[in-house]
Design a protein around this motif. Structure first.
Motif, short mmCIF file in Angstrom:
data_model
loop_
_atom_site.label_atom_id
_atom_site.label_comp_id
_atom_site.label_asym_id
_atom_site.label_seq_id
_atom_site.Cartn_x
_atom_site.Cartn_y
_atom_site.Cartn_z
N LEU A 27 16.36 -4.12 4.72
CA LEU A 27 16.42 -3.06 5.70
C LEU A 27 14.83 -2.65 6.10
CD1 LEU A 27 19.25 -0.95 4.41
CD2 LEU A 27 19.25 -2.95 6.02
N PRO A 28 14.21 -2.86 7.23
CA PRO A 28 13.05 -2.56 7.36
C PRO A 28 12.57 -1.20 7.28
CG PRO A 28 13.86 -3.82 9.32
CD PRO A 28 15.03 -3.49 8.52
N ALA A 29 13.58 -0.12 7.15
CA ALA A 29 13.25 1.29 6.98
C ALA A 29 12.80 1.47 5.39
CB ALA A 29 14.43 2.17 7.16
N PHE A 30 13.11 0.51 4.69
CA PHE A 30 12.56 0.58 3.14
C PHE A 30 11.70 -0.14 2.68
CE2 PHE A 30 17.35 1.93 3.22
CZ PHE A 30 17.26 3.12 2.29
N HIS A 31 10.97 -0.84 3.76
CA HIS A 31 9.92 -1.56 3.54
C HIS A 31 8.77 -0.70 3.08
CE1 HIS A 31 11.56 -5.26 5.84
NE2 HIS A 31 12.26 -5.06 4.74
N SER A 32 8.59 0.27 3.89
CA SER A 32 7.47 1.01 3.76
C SER A 32 7.20 1.75 2.19
CB SER A 32 7.40 2.28 4.59
OG SER A 32 8.70 3.07 4.73
N ILE A 33 8.32 1.73 1.57
CA ILE A 33 8.52 2.45 0.20
C ILE A 33 8.41 1.42 -0.86
CG2 ILE A 33 9.28 4.60 0.99
CD1 ILE A 33 11.98 4.00 -0.38
N THR A 76 3.34 -4.20 5.67
CA THR A 76 3.89 -5.25 6.44
C THR A 76 3.29 -6.11 7.72
OG1 THR A 76 6.13 -4.34 5.78
CG2 THR A 76 6.03 -6.00 7.47
N GLU A 77 2.47 -5.13 8.35
CA GLU A 77 1.89 -5.91 9.53
C GLU A 77 0.41 -6.57 9.11
OE1 GLU A 77 4.24 -2.32 10.22
OE2 GLU A 77 2.61 -2.65 8.99
N GLY A 78 -0.02 -6.19 7.88
CA GLY A 78 -1.26 -6.80 7.44
C GLY A 78 -0.57 -8.17 6.94
N LEU A 79 0.22 -8.21 6.06
CA LEU A 79 0.74 -9.65 5.75
C LEU A 79 1.18 -10.65 6.64
CD1 LEU A 79 2.64 -8.86 2.40
CD2 LEU A 79 0.58 -9.94 2.77
N THR A 80 1.98 -9.84 7.42
CA THR A 80 2.80 -10.85 8.50
C THR A 80 1.56 -11.41 9.54
OG1 THR A 80 3.15 -8.93 10.13
CG2 THR A 80 4.83 -9.95 8.69
N ARG A 134 0.91 -1.26 0.08
CA ARG A 134 -0.15 0.12 -0.07
C ARG A 134 1.03 1.22 -0.10
NH1 ARG A 134 -3.13 1.78 5.35
NH2 ARG A 134 -0.92 2.39 5.84
N ASN A 135 1.69 1.14 0.86
CA ASN A 135 2.69 2.47 1.18
C ASN A 135 3.47 2.89 -0.19
OD1 ASN A 135 1.75 2.67 3.70
ND2 ASN A 135 3.52 1.87 4.71
N GLY A 136 3.86 1.80 -0.82
CA GLY A 136 4.47 2.14 -2.04
C GLY A 136 3.76 2.72 -3.20
N ALA A 137 2.49 2.00 -3.18
CA ALA A 137 1.76 2.79 -4.16
C ALA A 137 1.35 4.40 -3.75
CB ALA A 137 0.30 2.15 -4.26
N VAL A 138 1.07 4.66 -2.63
CA VAL A 138 0.83 5.86 -2.10
C VAL A 138 2.02 6.83 -2.77
CG1 VAL A 138 0.77 7.65 -0.39
CG2 VAL A 138 -0.35 5.31 -0.29
N LEU A 139 3.44 6.28 -2.56
CA LEU A 139 4.70 6.97 -2.81
C LEU A 139 4.68 7.43 -4.26
CD1 LEU A 139 7.25 8.35 -2.18
CD2 LEU A 139 8.27 6.17 -2.43
N ALA A 176 9.74 -15.87 8.77
CA ALA A 176 11.13 -15.84 9.08
C ALA A 176 11.65 -14.78 8.77
CB ALA A 176 11.70 -17.04 8.07
N SER A 177 11.18 -14.03 7.49
CA SER A 177 11.98 -12.76 6.97
C SER A 177 11.04 -12.08 6.27
CB SER A 177 13.16 -13.10 6.31
OG SER A 177 12.92 -13.80 5.07
N VAL A 178 11.12 -10.50 6.00
CA VAL A 178 10.27 -9.80 5.26
C VAL A 178 11.18 -9.02 4.20
CG1 VAL A 178 8.76 -7.96 5.16
CG2 VAL A 178 8.46 -9.61 6.93
N HIS A 179 10.99 -8.84 3.21
CA HIS A 179 11.72 -8.13 2.29
C HIS A 179 11.02 -7.07 1.73
CE1 HIS A 179 14.40 -11.56 2.89
NE2 HIS A 179 15.48 -10.80 2.46
N GLY A 180 11.52 -5.75 1.26
CA GLY A 180 10.80 -4.86 0.20
C GLY A 180 11.40 -5.23 -1.20
N VAL A 181 10.47 -5.21 -2.06
CA VAL A 181 10.91 -5.73 -3.45
C VAL A 181 10.40 -4.49 -4.35
CG1 VAL A 181 10.05 -7.12 -5.39
CG2 VAL A 181 10.22 -8.02 -2.86
N ARG A 182 11.44 -4.27 -5.14
CA ARG A 182 11.14 -2.98 -6.08
C ARG A 182 11.09 -1.62 -5.35
NH1 ARG A 182 6.20 -5.35 -9.14
NH2 ARG A 182 5.90 -3.20 -9.95
N VAL A 183 12.25 -1.41 -4.51
CA VAL A 183 12.16 -0.26 -3.72
C VAL A 183 12.63 0.85 -4.53
CG1 VAL A 183 13.53 0.73 -1.85
CG2 VAL A 183 12.71 -1.67 -1.63
#
Length: 253
Positions: free
Chosen positions: A236-242, A184-188, A145-150, A199-206
């Motif tokens: 890096l969790p900081a980049f998951h949001s974008i 991220t919270e919704g998926l997990t 969601r947040n990536g689409a907003v950006l 086990a892990s979360v990754h941001g894709v197409r940051v």
């Protein structure tokens, strides 16, 4: 980079492919299947963008997809890769998954780009999780969601960005092609609700969807540099949001 897809497309898939390859290797070591061959399920796998490369590694892959044309293309792609005997296509979807495959039959399950479209994402994740063997691994990929907003804001569509930020499903307007997106919270939460451990979360197409293609296509070394940047930022969790997409790796037990 061992991504089997075209160079430009690899920017969109490299992170997931690298994580998935590592997960397959770990699963082989953990499960110790005969001959090191895993049973892999790719629900919504379409034409086999991931399924065929996984089969090329020597694993048995079942692809479940509702589109018969996609399954036909899957067969052709598997044949071209010399993996016909290791790839099986079955018509079906995540909602009726247990009608076409057996529960508890797979070491690894891929669910990529499916939850955006199903009526009940929680039920779909439960269905997918139920097909895993004990200690099996789930690879889950969904739109962020947040990536689409950006992306809407950078494009100058500020009202749409605001709407996407406020909408529970992350939709930015009537013209939005996706029924829903996730945080991220919704998926997990969906994964944990299905009885799996994240086990892990990754941001894709940051960065890949934000960088002008002309820069990647014309600047020497730009493609590889951007690819490495994507791989580094993904963890890096900081980049998951974008990120445009979120990838969750989860395990049973």
């Amino acid at each position: 980079m061992s991504d089997p897809l075209r160079p430009r497309a690899s920017l969109r898939t490299a992170v997931v492919w690298e994580v998935l390859k590592d997960a397959l290797e770990r699963q082989v070591k953990a499960a110790g299947p005969e001959g090191g061959v895993l049973d892999v399920l790719d629900t919504g796998g379409g034409t086999g963008a991931f399924a065929v490369p996984v089969a090329a590694l020597g694993h048995r892959v079942t692809v479940v997809d509702p589109n018969p044309d996609a399954l036909f293309a899957l067969g052709r792609r598997a044949d071209e890769a010399g993996a016909t005997e290791r790839v099986r296509g079955v018509q079906g979807d995540a909602t009726g998954l247990l009608d076409v495959v057996e529960a508890g039959s797979y070491d690894v399950v891929l669910c990529h780009g499916v939850l955006e479209y199903v009526d009940d994402p929680a039920a779909a994740v439960r269905n997918v999780a139920s097909t895993l063997r004990p200690s099996g691994t789930l690879s889950l990929l969904a739109a962020s969601r947040n990536g689409a907003v950006l992306a809407r804001a950078i494009a100058g569509h500020f009202a749409e960005a605001q709407r996407g930020l406020a909408d529970p499903d992350g939709r930015w307007g009537e013209g939005d092609p996706l029924p829903r997106r996730f945080t991220t919270e919704g998926l997990t939460s969906l994964v944990e609700g299905a009885g799996l451990d994240v086990a892990s979360v990754h941001g894709v197409r940051v960065f890949a969807d934000l960088v002008p293609g002309v820069l990647v296509d014309t600047e020497p070394g730009a493609l590889e540099a951007l690819l490495q940047l994507e791989l580094s930022a993904a963890e890096l969790p900081a980049f998951h949001s974008i990120a445009t997409q979120l990838h969750v790796l989860a395990r049973r037990g």
